[in-house]
Scaffold this active site. Structure first.
Site, PDB file in Angstrom:
ATOM      1  N   HIS A  51      41.323  58.702  43.710  1.00  0.00           N
ATOM      2  CA  HIS A  51      41.008  59.701  44.732  1.00  0.00           C
ATOM      3  C   HIS A  51      42.121  60.756  44.767  1.00  0.00           C
ATOM      4  O   HIS A  51      43.176  60.574  44.135  1.00  0.00           O
ATOM      5  CB  HIS A  51      40.832  59.047  46.112  1.00  0.00           C
ATOM      6  CG  HIS A  51      42.049  58.380  46.653  1.00  0.00           C
ATOM      7  ND1 HIS A  51      42.200  57.020  46.702  1.00  0.00           N
ATOM      8  CD2 HIS A  51      43.200  58.894  47.157  1.00  0.00           C
ATOM      9  CE1 HIS A  51      43.371  56.721  47.216  1.00  0.00           C
ATOM     10  NE2 HIS A  51      44.006  57.835  47.494  1.00  0.00           N
TER      11      HIS A  51
HETATM   12  P1  TYD Z   1      42.500  53.846  49.909  1.00  0.00           P
HETATM   13  O1  TYD Z   1      43.304  54.985  50.434  1.00  0.00           O
HETATM   14  O2  TYD Z   1      41.237  54.161  49.158  1.00  0.00           O
HETATM   15  O3  TYD Z   1      43.490  52.937  49.046  1.00  0.00           O
HETATM   16  P2  TYD Z   1      43.652  52.646  47.482  1.00  0.00           P
HETATM   17  O4  TYD Z   1      43.723  53.931  46.773  1.00  0.00           O
HETATM   18  O5  TYD Z   1      44.936  51.878  47.429  1.00  0.00           O
HETATM   19  O6  TYD Z   1      42.482  51.803  47.065  1.00  0.00           O
HETATM   20  O7  TYD Z   1      42.180  52.861  51.114  1.00  0.00           O
HETATM   21  C1  TYD Z   1      41.567  51.614  50.933  1.00  0.00           C
HETATM   22  C2  TYD Z   1      40.766  51.298  52.189  1.00  0.00           C
HETATM   23  O8  TYD Z   1      41.642  51.207  53.318  1.00  0.00           O
HETATM   24  C3  TYD Z   1      39.733  52.356  52.539  1.00  0.00           C
HETATM   25  O9  TYD Z   1      38.554  51.687  52.999  1.00  0.00           O
HETATM   26  C4  TYD Z   1      40.329  53.125  53.685  1.00  0.00           C
HETATM   27  C5  TYD Z   1      41.243  52.113  54.335  1.00  0.00           C
HETATM   28  N1  TYD Z   1      42.443  52.759  54.914  1.00  0.00           N
HETATM   29  C6  TYD Z   1      42.565  52.892  56.270  1.00  0.00           C
HETATM   30  O10 TYD Z   1      41.689  52.487  57.061  1.00  0.00           O
HETATM   31  N2  TYD Z   1      43.689  53.488  56.790  1.00  0.00           N
HETATM   32  C7  TYD Z   1      44.678  53.940  55.986  1.00  0.00           C
HETATM   33  O11 TYD Z   1      45.712  54.479  56.496  1.00  0.00           O
HETATM   34  C8  TYD Z   1      44.547  53.795  54.568  1.00  0.00           C
HETATM   35  C9  TYD Z   1      45.617  54.278  53.620  1.00  0.00           C
HETATM   36  C10 TYD Z   1      43.414  53.211  54.073  1.00  0.00           C
END
Ligand code: TYD
Length: 133
Positions: A51
């Site tokens: 992302h």
């Molecule tokens: P994401 O930012 O997509 O993490 P990665 O790139 O490590 O896979 O987040 C993973 C999940 O966690 C997504 O469903 C959103 C949730 N999330 C939150 O609820 N709050 C936050 O501050 C973060 C960073 C993620």
């Protein structure tokens, strides 16, 4: 446009006692910190990320273990970074697509410039690449 880069944080202490590293908003962190999160127990076969963010700026640490990043800017410039020292942070500006790989013991700590909002994410690579500033 700002570039991704390592930021070295002070390592206070010595080998016999251990170390402390401090990050302070607007001193050695170039933004006001609104959120801190950490990830852990990531299996080493897994690739996370996939992302980019519209506005979010981050400094990311590997407090433990090793974390590899591939970052891509909107204009297709690639940057590879490896974090494996707890006092070295990786500054990631807004608008960088990221793929992240972890060693099995890695703990990622992130200092973030914004609160969490799903609206800040590009989750589809094509949407990110179509975006222009
Ligand atoms: P994401 O930012 O997509 O993490 P990665 O790139 O490590 O896979 O987040 C993973 C999940 O966690 C997504 O469903 C959103 C949730 N999330 C939150 O609820 N709050 C936050 O501050 C973060 C960073 C993620």
């Amino acid at each position: 446009m700002k570039k991704p880069q390592f930021i070295e944080f002070p390592k206070i202490g010595e080998t016999t006692l251990g170390y402390i590293t401090v990050a302070e908003a607007q001193h050695n962190v170039p933004f006001a910190i609104k959120r801190v999160y950490w990830t852990y127990f990531t299996p080493d076969a897994v690739e996370r990320g996939g992302h980019a963010h519209r506005e979010l700026e981050q400094i990311i640490f590997a407090v433990c273990g090793r974390i590899d990043f591939t970052l891509e800017s909107l204009d297709g410039e690639y940057h590879e970074f490896t974090l494996e020292k707890p006092n070295i942070g990786l500054y990631i500006p807004k608008l960088y697509w990221r793929e992240i790989r972890f060693s099995h013991n890695a703990v990622l700590l992130c200092l973030a410039s914004e609160h969490y909002t799903e609206a800040d994410y590009f989750r589809k690579y094509e949407d990110f690449k179509k975006f222009s500033v």
